[in-house]
Design a protein around this motif. Sequence first.
Motif, short mmCIF file in Angstrom:
data_model
loop_
_atom_site.label_atom_id
_atom_site.label_comp_id
_atom_site.label_asym_id
_atom_site.label_seq_id
_atom_site.Cartn_x
_atom_site.Cartn_y
_atom_site.Cartn_z
N TRP A 89 -70.91 43.57 24.10
CA TRP A 89 -72.30 43.92 24.35
C TRP A 89 -72.69 45.20 23.59
O TRP A 89 -72.05 46.23 23.69
N GLY A 90 -73.75 45.12 22.79
CA GLY A 90 -74.29 46.27 22.08
C GLY A 90 -73.60 46.58 20.76
O GLY A 90 -74.10 47.39 19.98
N PRO A 114 -77.50 44.38 17.38
CA PRO A 114 -76.59 44.50 18.52
C PRO A 114 -76.38 43.17 19.24
O PRO A 114 -77.34 42.49 19.60
N LEU A 115 -75.12 42.81 19.45
CA LEU A 115 -74.80 41.57 20.16
C LEU A 115 -75.21 41.69 21.62
O LEU A 115 -75.12 42.76 22.23
N VAL A 116 -75.65 40.57 22.19
CA VAL A 116 -76.07 40.56 23.58
C VAL A 116 -75.57 39.29 24.25
O VAL A 116 -75.80 38.17 23.78
N GLY A 117 -74.80 39.47 25.32
CA GLY A 117 -74.33 38.34 26.09
C GLY A 117 -75.40 37.85 27.05
O GLY A 117 -76.39 38.52 27.31
N SER A 118 -75.20 36.66 27.58
CA SER A 118 -76.19 36.08 28.47
C SER A 118 -76.34 36.88 29.76
O SER A 118 -75.34 37.32 30.35
N TYR A 119 -77.54 37.07 30.18
CA TYR A 119 -77.83 37.72 31.46
C TYR A 119 -77.38 36.83 32.62
O TYR A 119 -77.12 37.31 33.72
N PHE A 120 -77.26 35.53 32.36
CA PHE A 120 -76.98 34.55 33.41
C PHE A 120 -75.53 34.10 33.37
O PHE A 120 -74.91 34.02 32.30
N THR A 390 -80.69 33.68 18.22
CA THR A 390 -79.65 34.57 17.69
C THR A 390 -78.77 35.14 18.80
O THR A 390 -79.18 35.26 19.94
N ASN A 391 -77.54 35.53 18.40
CA ASN A 391 -76.63 36.16 19.35
C ASN A 391 -76.87 37.66 19.45
O ASN A 391 -76.27 38.34 20.27
N TYR A 392 -77.74 38.19 18.62
CA TYR A 392 -78.09 39.60 18.68
C TYR A 392 -79.51 39.75 19.22
O TYR A 392 -80.31 38.82 19.22
N SER A 393 -79.79 40.93 19.69
CA SER A 393 -81.08 41.19 20.32
C SER A 393 -82.15 41.52 19.28
O SER A 393 -81.89 42.21 18.30
N GLN A 394 -83.32 41.00 19.54
CA GLN A 394 -84.48 41.41 18.73
C GLN A 394 -85.14 42.60 19.43
O GLN A 394 -85.51 42.51 20.60
N GLY A 395 -85.28 43.69 18.71
CA GLY A 395 -85.91 44.86 19.31
C GLY A 395 -84.97 45.61 20.24
O GLY A 395 -83.74 45.52 20.13
N LYS A 396 -85.54 46.29 21.20
CA LYS A 396 -84.79 47.14 22.11
C LYS A 396 -83.89 46.31 23.01
O LYS A 396 -84.29 45.28 23.55
#
Length: 485
Positions: A89-90, A114-120, A390-396
Amino acid sequence: MEKEIIEHGLGYNRRRFLSKLSLGLGSAALGSLLIPDLFAGGRSEPGDDFIAGLPMFAPKAKRVIYLFQNGAPSQLESFDYKPKLREMWGQELPASVRMGQKLTGMTSGQASFPLVGSYFDFAQYGESRAWVSSLFPYTSKIVDDICIIKSMHTEAINHDPALTFFQTGSQQGNRPSMGSWLSYGLGSENKNLPAFTVLLSRGSGNGQGVYSKLWSNGFLDSVHQGVQFSKGEDPVLYLNDPAGLSRDDRRKMLDKVSELNHMSYEEFGDPEISTKIQQYEMAYRMQTTVPEVTDLSKEPDDIIKLYGPDCLVPGTFAANCLLARKLSENGVRFVQLYHQGWDQHGQLPSQMTAQAKDTDQASAALVTDLKQRGLLDETLVIWGGEFGRTNYSQGKLEKDNYGRDHHPRCFSIWMAGGGVKPGLVYGDTDDFGYNIVKNPVHVHDFQATVLNQLGIDHEKLIYKHLGRRYRLTDVSGKVVRDILA
């Protein structure tokens, strides 16, 4: 001059000959209305193996219900479980994984990815042990009835061309949609209903446009265009008789209009005039059939409970799923649903929760309903969007508030019934959910497979237009036989 004198002497010049010929064609057009299957065996052009109105080989499915999730739901929050993204994450997406893939204008200027894993959370379900997100509790109960394809890919990276590509086989548009191709290739099972219908609904998320070009007949006869059903008292606009006009009066009016159209056909020979005649007659027959088919008030309580209370609210996804079942069981060849609102560039956890709530129960209910009626084996149900995320976050990036950009390189859809293997998870992506590592399925492969299940060889479903031979799969595509029962 001598030729004109000879023709005059015979009393039969070219103009008169063509006029008389058109009378025969006009009669043939009328005959096709009175005897709908009169020309079912007509070939598209000499030498073709394709015969309009008939499957080319024994079909596994008779009809299709396509639940299109417009806007592209994230595969990483639905069916493609990637725990590594939570672990990292991040952290920055490795360049070796991205491999220089092009980006949209919305993220190309980002300083980092930054990579972001699923919230769920995810869990495994059924005998297939398929991973499904907690967002889809109803779908998790039918995993042994569906085939999840995790290795879909496309070239288009923006919504309109990607959506158009799925529906027409071309990113540019002005081509016949999949439903139109099937109407042309197989015709209708019910002469009182169109072969191809379209239902629209919209969720609470960021919606992308849905345009009539997506259910266009393109260069095929306009009788193959999709008929849009609207919510409200008049599901098909202008179908009902005007106030003060009886059915007998409407029949007499249509007979007179038909006479005028036949005169026009005799004068000009335009085949679209014959199509217009067919459309008027179809509309007349639909006046008695459509109100009955679209009346959901007579559905039993157990069916209402199965689809959820929203199925009684016209225009909702649930109501459209129930209507799709009724249209399908009444012989409509291709029922196309579009549900807008899946474009989560930001606020993904909250928006995708709302979208899943709108669609999950009804999608699973449709499969269950068809199965218990003995219709699933002959009905192909499809669920999915135009590309992935995408596996990375768009924006903040925040734990409970992030977004994902467009990702055409890999995404997930599911299919059920119609001769597709149930309880199968097909294809796989890397640990980052970014690249396909097993059994890739291209959009044209998907289209070829759908046609195959309906008894059509995609390489032979051809229409010649402006000197070129066109088909839904263009010049590529192969049937994905590993997913077929």
